[in-house]
Design a protein around this motif. Sequence first.
Motif, PDB file in Angstrom:
ATOM      1  N   VAL A  26       0.856  -1.330  -0.052  1.00  0.00           N
ATOM      2  CA  VAL A  26      -0.005   0.003   0.020  1.00  0.00           C
ATOM      3  C   VAL A  26       0.892   1.364  -0.085  1.00  0.00           C
ATOM      4  O   VAL A  26       2.063   1.448   0.715  1.00  0.00           O
ATOM      5  N   GLY A  28       1.175   5.747  -0.221  1.00  0.00           N
ATOM      6  CA  GLY A  28       0.553   7.054  -0.263  1.00  0.00           C
ATOM      7  C   GLY A  28       1.716   7.881  -0.769  1.00  0.00           C
ATOM      8  O   GLY A  28       2.504   7.885  -0.208  1.00  0.00           O
ATOM      9  N   SER A  29       1.159   8.967  -1.479  1.00  0.00           N
ATOM     10  CA  SER A  29       2.161  10.191  -1.924  1.00  0.00           C
ATOM     11  C   SER A  29       1.813  11.443  -1.463  1.00  0.00           C
ATOM     12  O   SER A  29       0.521  11.801  -1.152  1.00  0.00           O
ATOM     13  N   THR A  30       2.769  12.246  -1.189  1.00  0.00           N
ATOM     14  CA  THR A  30       2.451  13.827  -0.788  1.00  0.00           C
ATOM     15  C   THR A  30       3.674  14.559  -1.381  1.00  0.00           C
ATOM     16  O   THR A  30       4.688  14.241  -1.482  1.00  0.00           O
ATOM     17  N   PRO A  31       3.047  15.760  -2.003  1.00  0.00           N
ATOM     18  CA  PRO A  31       4.418  16.690  -2.469  1.00  0.00           C
ATOM     19  C   PRO A  31       5.308  17.246  -1.461  1.00  0.00           C
ATOM     20  O   PRO A  31       4.531  17.664  -0.282  1.00  0.00           O
TER      21      PRO A  31
ATOM     22  N   LEU B  37      -2.822   4.110   4.650  1.00  0.00           N
ATOM     23  CA  LEU B  37      -1.745   5.087   4.776  1.00  0.00           C
ATOM     24  C   LEU B  37      -2.431   6.524   4.540  1.00  0.00           C
ATOM     25  O   LEU B  37      -2.900   6.761   3.641  1.00  0.00           O
ATOM     26  N   THR B  39      -1.277  10.475   4.235  1.00  0.00           N
ATOM     27  CA  THR B  39      -0.191  11.153   4.311  1.00  0.00           C
ATOM     28  C   THR B  39      -0.839  12.821   4.198  1.00  0.00           C
ATOM     29  O   THR B  39      -1.758  12.975   3.921  1.00  0.00           O
ATOM     30  N   PRO B  40       0.123  13.793   4.733  1.00  0.00           N
ATOM     31  CA  PRO B  40      -0.434  15.097   4.505  1.00  0.00           C
ATOM     32  C   PRO B  40      -0.581  15.645   3.292  1.00  0.00           C
ATOM     33  O   PRO B  40       0.055  15.341   2.259  1.00  0.00           O
ATOM     34  N   GLY B  41      -1.585  16.665   3.313  1.00  0.00           N
ATOM     35  CA  GLY B  41      -1.625  17.292   1.929  1.00  0.00           C
ATOM     36  C   GLY B  41      -0.327  17.839   1.275  1.00  0.00           C
ATOM     37  O   GLY B  41      -0.313  17.678   0.132  1.00  0.00           O
ATOM     38  N   TRP B  66       1.526  11.772   9.815  1.00  0.00           N
ATOM     39  CA  TRP B  66       1.546  10.586   8.811  1.00  0.00           C
ATOM     40  C   TRP B  66       0.700   9.515   9.631  1.00  0.00           C
ATOM     41  O   TRP B  66       1.447   9.008  10.514  1.00  0.00           O
ATOM     42  N   LEU B 189       5.265   6.936   0.816  1.00  0.00           N
ATOM     43  CA  LEU B 189       5.243   5.971   1.675  1.00  0.00           C
ATOM     44  C   LEU B 189       4.721   4.941   1.319  1.00  0.00           C
ATOM     45  O   LEU B 189       3.619   4.642   0.538  1.00  0.00           O
TER      46      LEU B 189
END
Lengths: 200, 194
Positions: A26, A28-31, B37, B39-41, B66, B189
């Motif tokens: 799994v 998750g991405s963030t800029p 998961l 994650t922050p904006g 996170w 992540l």
Amino acid sequence: MAHFRTTLMACMAVTILSTNQAMAQVSGSTPATITLTSGGLQMAVIGGPIELGSFALNGVDAQRNSIGVNGLGLDITDATGSGAGWNVSVQATDFIRSGGGSIPVANVGPNTGFRWNNPNLASITVDSPGTTTGVSANPAQIDMASNRVFLHALAGSGIGKFHYRITSSTPFQLMIPYNALAGSYTSTVTFTIGSGPSSF
Amino acid sequence: MLKQSLCSLALAGSLQAVGLAQTTSANLNVVGQPFVLLTPGSLSFGTVTLTGNNILARHPLAASSWTINDRSGDGRGWRLKLRGTNFTRTAGPSVGPGVTTTIPISNLGYAGSGVSFSGTGNTIDVANAYNVPGSLNNIQVATADTIVIQTSANGQGMGRATINWPTSAISLDLPYNLAAGSYSATLTLTVDDL
């Protein structure tokens, strides 16, 4: 026996559902962002003044060499983030006598006026990890009466913090006319930095 | 023979009539859910003014939590890994040669020794955190999944947990010769089974 069979089937059902939810991967991405603004082009004069000492009048024009520069130099910071390069020019006012009178700095003929011989007689260093490649000083004679470029950084160079120091004590020369009034004289020398390289 | 059989039937009927114990079953299906998961904006380092020297920018960590939610119910351990792309210049004035317009993601790092985890119901194996070869104090992010932020052993790590970054723990090295402008990278992540 019938009840035992029912209970066993319920346990099996839980096991199967859990297996179906097994995680493979799994994500998750963030800029991640940052904005850099220009810190500008800055310059500070270090040391000085230029010392021409005392001279005894003798009734003829005389050339006087500087006897010391007192660690004169420049600290230059290019934090523009532009890579445009830069140039530094210099200009001096006439030598003004307290109580009246002056010695002109204008170059009106060979070896006249106020001159800077070879600004290249200097050290140029830069704070790590910068490089001095593309940064140089004019090896020629500078007429101090005009706003002449004597130090520059070519485009794409000169980024960071630079230290220019005059290493010779005798690079400046002043022609003292035969008819100068005795007294103390002062000239103001102004250094100016601009964006972009400029030819010497 | 016939009389005996009738008596037997009668006895059986009598036993049921006085209410002998009956049984039934109570069934429950516990269904595992996908791992989550959150994650922050964004992870913004804000605005930094160039100085002509290298700069170490530190992230203020506002609104950057996170969250990991292991809802699988399978008790398997997992690894939480971090990777990122290089920072590329997305806006800014035109620039000449000699300036840099990319910040390598390896310039992004964090002080692993100060990271903690909190949450309800989680039993994260903190002792196995920061399982990264080399220094724990300056962990560099890479473009590949080589940074393991957290390892949770089998039988642990279930439930929801939040990664708590100490103040200024995340830093970004800015080379002295960067071009002015805006830069952006993507951090990813990833969690997978042990």
